[in-house]
Design a protein around this motif. Structure first.
Motif, PDB file in Angstrom:
ATOM      1  N   VAL A  92      29.258 131.413 -26.343  1.00  0.00           N
ATOM      2  CA  VAL A  92      28.113 131.798 -27.153  1.00  0.00           C
ATOM      3  C   VAL A  92      27.576 133.133 -26.650  1.00  0.00           C
ATOM      4  O   VAL A  92      27.914 133.578 -25.548  1.00  0.00           O
ATOM      5  CB  VAL A  92      27.013 130.713 -27.091  1.00  0.00           C
ATOM      6  N   PRO A  93      26.759 133.824 -27.434  1.00  0.00           N
ATOM      7  CA  PRO A  93      26.170 135.077 -26.946  1.00  0.00           C
ATOM      8  C   PRO A  93      25.486 134.878 -25.596  1.00  0.00           C
ATOM      9  O   PRO A  93      24.702 133.944 -25.415  1.00  0.00           O
ATOM     10  CB  PRO A  93      25.168 135.438 -28.042  1.00  0.00           C
ATOM     11  N   GLY A  94      25.830 135.729 -24.643  1.00  0.00           N
ATOM     12  CA  GLY A  94      25.310 135.596 -23.286  1.00  0.00           C
ATOM     13  C   GLY A  94      26.142 134.685 -22.416  1.00  0.00           C
ATOM     14  O   GLY A  94      25.918 134.604 -21.202  1.00  0.00           O
ATOM     15  N   GLY A  95      27.121 133.987 -23.006  1.00  0.00           N
ATOM     16  CA  GLY A  95      27.959 133.077 -22.238  1.00  0.00           C
ATOM     17  C   GLY A  95      28.946 133.802 -21.351  1.00  0.00           C
ATOM     18  O   GLY A  95      29.233 134.988 -21.544  1.00  0.00           O
ATOM     19  N   GLU A  96      29.504 133.094 -20.373  1.00  0.00           N
ATOM     20  CA  GLU A  96      30.417 133.693 -19.409  1.00  0.00           C
ATOM     21  C   GLU A  96      31.693 132.862 -19.294  1.00  0.00           C
ATOM     22  O   GLU A  96      31.679 131.650 -19.499  1.00  0.00           O
ATOM     23  CB  GLU A  96      29.747 133.806 -18.031  1.00  0.00           C
ATOM     24  N   ALA A  97      32.765 133.539 -18.960  1.00  0.00           N
ATOM     25  CA  ALA A  97      34.037 132.868 -18.715  1.00  0.00           C
ATOM     26  C   ALA A  97      34.815 133.661 -17.684  1.00  0.00           C
ATOM     27  O   ALA A  97      34.723 134.891 -17.628  1.00  0.00           O
ATOM     28  CB  ALA A  97      34.846 132.746 -20.005  1.00  0.00           C
TER      29      ALA A  97
END
Length: 537
Positions: free
Chosen positions: A179-184
């Protein structure tokens, strides 16, 4: 049109569903313990800290042969009264969390082999939800199969991935919706066998050039990863700002030049150089290994400028001209972002820019060096336009190239004067009157690739000088550079500049709308032969 749009949306939905299904299977497999753990993930995540702390002070040695800083008052350096260049502050407020690349490279330059490990910590700074990471493997555009992926892992477990047919694109479904702002985060290993060839990527008599060599994330636009095809003309590479930390190991018989700022280094077992390089933020990361180098240092304020070449006079020309251009543009466009700048002489035509590192045609650095100095100034100017103020170099290559070409001539004029610069311009574009231009200046690279190299050089570089000469004469030097500095100041942390933003900045400085002026120059040449009035006067 509606039906076509619906089919496109259906295809996107199918792709997303497949990726989510793959991610779910990976999660189930990981919980069940059926996938192998990757022991290197945690190690690489703390690589930079480990390197810095693991090197006792008594073991630290100067791993590259350098000379004492020398004064910059030479024929190729900007006027002595110019203010010194200062590196940008290390602690810069960063409102945008950027993607991070943590890399370890093990080099065997004699064989042309590079073993690599990379951790990519991606931050979704877009407004769209993403379901995969897409990385470009540009070495495979030069020679298919020369970069091979060894493994890809997430959360310490092997993960599913696919490669495009030409091997230039790596697709990695992530195991949760981004999602927007998410990290991976993903960890990958790779092996490059560098082909014997001239150019920005290749092994030649002067060393090993690793330009556009690291796996690098594509750019997200309109909720989708942009996967542009490789073309032979120009610079078909488009990338976001990111933070790079790269540990490099190679035989001590080679000198290492790399993007960004050189950090701690040591000599291992009296035969191996090991050093850490940081470029943050940067749009890419390049490495050059130079055999039998005779580097030359020039200190410009807080920035160490180093010329690398086998021949001392060519290394000196690289260092001194780079130092002069760096000083000139930093005064006018704002601080250069790193503590080091490397200029490398190698076997290619013209030059190539990377953050903190440029490659310049080795054979232009001796004898009549006029074009060699122009190439150096051109690539130095790219540190601001491409490096800081990024642009879409695939669809709008003129935005940085036309401007930077004008800036290189402006620097030359400041050193040698109007008459010499006019002669140099004639040398650069002497064939322009014999070439019939057909494309608008703002054509994409794909169109220039079809039209040929001369169309690109004369249509973007030659016509670009004419465009910006008119803008410069209309605004004057102070307002001209104030407009450019505004663009750079607004671009240091993120984003790309567009045609509209570029024209607006100049229009604001001029106090009038300059759109008609730009439209006139950007349009396809008139049948009356506009090109005859651009490059050779």
């Amino acid at each position: 049109m509606t039906a076509l749009k619906n089919r496109k949306n259906d295809k996107r939905s199918e792709r997303r569903a497949l990726r989510k299904a793959c991610a779910l299977l990976l999660c189930i497999a990981a919980v069940a313990g059926t996938l192998l753990a990757c022991e290197n993930t945690a190690e690489l995540a703390s690589l930079a800290e480990a390197v810095a702390s693991a090197l006792p002070e008594k073991e630290m040695e100067t791993a590259q042969a350098t000379q004492s800083p020398v004064p910059t008052a030479t024929a190729t350096v900007a006027p002595a009264e110019a203010a010194p260049v200062e590196a940008a502050p290390v602690e810069t407020p960063n409102p945008v969390q950027r993607t991070k690349y943590t890399v370890r490279l093990e080099m065997e330059p004699e064989k042309g082999v590079v073993e690599g490990e990379m951790r990519v910590d991606f931050v979704n700074n877009t407004s769209a939800t993403l379901y995969e990471l897409v990385l470009r493997l540009w070495p495979n555009a030069v020679e298919k199969g020369c970069m091979k992926i060894g493994s890809v892992t997430q959360d310490e477990a092997d993960t599913f991935y696919t490669l495009s047919d030409d091997g230039t694109t790596l697709f990695v479904p992530v195991n949760h919706d981004l999602v927007p702002g998410g990290e991976a985060s993903v960890f990958l290993t790779f092996r490059m066998t560098v082909p014997e060839r001239t150019g920005r990527f290749g092994k030649n008599d002067l060393g090993v050039m690793l330009g556009n060599a690291l796996p690098i994330l594509a750019v997200v636009e309109d909720g989708e990863w942009r996967v542009d095809p490789y073309v032979e003309v120009g610079d078909p590479f488009y990338s976001d700002l990111a933070d790079y930390q790269v540990l490099i190991r190679c035989p001590l018989t080679y000198t290492v030049a790399a993007s960004g700022t050189a950090g701690e280094a040591r000599i291992v077992d009296s035969t191996v150089f090991e050093g850490l390089f940081t470029a943050a933020p940067a749009r890419d990361f390049a490495v050059a290994l130079i055999e039998d180098a005779n580097p030359k240092d020039v200190q410009v304020g807080d920035v160490r400028v180093t010329g690398y070449d086998r021949f001392k006079d060519r290394a000196a020309l690289l260092a001194e001209t780079s130092a002069g251009a760096l000083r000139y543009f930093a005064e006018r466009l704002g601080p250069y972002p790193f503590d080091d700048f490397s200029a490398v002489g190698t076997e290619l035509t013209g030059g190539m820019e990377y953050p903190g590192l440029i490659m310049v045609e080795h054979d232009r650095l001796t004898g009549s060096t006029a074009l060699g100095e122009l190439y150096i100034a051109h690539e130095v100017a790219h540190q601001w336009f491409y490096g800081i103020a990024g642009s879409d170099t695939v669809n709008t290559p003129w935005i940085d190239e036309a401007l930077v070409e004008f800036l290189s001539f402006d620097y030359t004029k400041s050193v040698y004067g109007e008459e010499y610069t006019s002669e140099l311009m004639y040398t650069r574009f002497y064939g322009m009157t014999e070439h019939t231009l057909t494309l608008p200046m703002d054509a994409p690279l794909a169109d220039y690739a079809q039209a040929g190299t001369n169309e690109y050089v004369y249509g973007v570089y030659g016509r670009g000088v004419a465009l910006y000469t008119e803008v410069y004469e209309k605004l004057g030097a102070e307002k001209f550079y104030a407009a450019l500095k505004t663009l750079c100041d607004a671009s240091r942390e993120a984003g790309f500049i567009t045609r509209a933003q570029l024209i607006k900045s100049f229009s604001d400085a001029a106090g009038e709308d300059l759109t008609p002026l730009f439209d006139k120059h950007l349009a396809a040449p008139a049948a009356s032969g506009e090109q005859q009035a651009t490059g050779n006067e």
